[in-house]
Write an enzyme that holds these catalytic residues in place. Structure first.
Site, PDB file in Angstrom:
ATOM      1  N   ASP A 120       0.840  -1.192   0.000  1.00  0.00           N
ATOM      2  CA  ASP A 120       0.000   0.000   0.000  1.00  0.00           C
ATOM      3  C   ASP A 120       0.876   1.244   0.000  1.00  0.00           C
ATOM      4  O   ASP A 120       2.080   1.190   0.258  1.00  0.00           O
ATOM      5  CB  ASP A 120      -1.038  -0.004   1.119  1.00  0.00           C
ATOM      6  N   GLU A 164      -6.023   2.189  -0.789  1.00  0.00           N
ATOM      7  CA  GLU A 164      -4.717   2.346  -1.431  1.00  0.00           C
ATOM      8  C   GLU A 164      -3.888   1.066  -1.355  1.00  0.00           C
ATOM      9  O   GLU A 164      -2.669   1.096  -1.555  1.00  0.00           O
ATOM     10  CB  GLU A 164      -3.940   3.506  -0.799  1.00  0.00           C
TER      11      GLU A 164
END
Length: 251
Positions: A120, A164
């Site tokens: 991420d 994300e």
């Protein structure tokens, strides 16, 4: 062979089926009329009937084939929408998991190992706070494209796991090879500049990697990769960790 080529071939096959079926029905009708002696001039009747049937069958088959082709394109588009993340175009969580199950079944036959990596973006909230969610979406799309470009086409899979966070399945690799690929993806993300409001923005990513042996449980391996990802974050981010062994990024 591409999906579009397959659709064209199958549509042409459907056209031939419709046209031939219509001609066969017309020919059968002509034979019945001929055998019953209902036509004054049987030969001319058969020829005329087949000619008329051809004139009807060919455009009918063409229309039916065109409809079949469009339906296949529409169905494929619906399948793509259902299987991909609308923002990045990557596999969504559901279909990535489905692919992983299929890969594990294949691995049971071939006895090769694969790997699962989670990554991420570091401090992504700061990007959203400064540039808004529109700017954050641009970053996610570009990171997805950069990561995808570093993978081996049809052999590896990249998906958006949520927010994300992204997930990678690397097929037919050992842990050293998988770590090398993740490091390459990490470095490419770090080098890539995203321009938001005319300003260059640099983002980095933290990776967690775990080996996926044949017969293993996908969720457990995913949990191991998640623990390794937290190791990367606890060691300063922008690095690749393998089962608790973080590898710091080069300065």
């Amino acid at each position: 062979m591409s999906d579009r080529t397959k659709d064209v071939i199958e549509s042409l096959t459907f056209f031939a089926f419709v046209a031939i079926t219509a001609l066969c029905l017309s020919f059968t009708f002509s034979i019945i009329v001929y055998s019953l002696g209902l036509a004054a001039d049987p030969k001319n009747f058969i020829v005329a009937n087949l000619f008329i049937a051809t004139c009807v069958a060919v455009p009918t088959g063409a229309i039916a084939a065109q409809h079949e082709f469009r339906m296949r394109i529409y169905q494929r588009a619906l399948e793509d929408i259902a299987s991909t993340d609308p923002l990045t175009g990557l596999l969504n969580r559901k279909f990535f998991r489905q692919f992983a199950v299929e890969e594990l079944a294949r691995m049971a036959r071939t006895e090769v190992t694969s790997a699962i990596a989670l990554f991420d973006l570091d401090y992504f909230k700061a990007v959203n706070d400064r540039y808004g969610h529109g700017g954050g979406d641009v970053v996610l799309r570009e990171v997805a494209a950069v990561a995808y470009s570093e993978l081996r086409g049809p052999f590896d899979r990249l998906g958006r796991w949520g927010g994300e966070e992204f997930v990678i399945m690397l097929s037919n690799v050992d842990i050293e090879q998988a770590q090398s690929v993740c490091e390459r993806v990490r470095a490419s993300i770090e080098r890539h500049m995203v321009f938001l409001d005319g300003q260059p923005v640099n983002v980095t990513a933290s990776f967690g990697l775990a080996l996926l042996p044949p017969g293993s449980d996908f969720d457990k391996v995913l949990e191991q990769a998640d623990h390794a990802l937290y190791d990367s974050k606890s060691k300063g981010r922008n690095c690749v960790s393998v089962m608790g062994r973080p590898q710091r990024a080069a300065a």
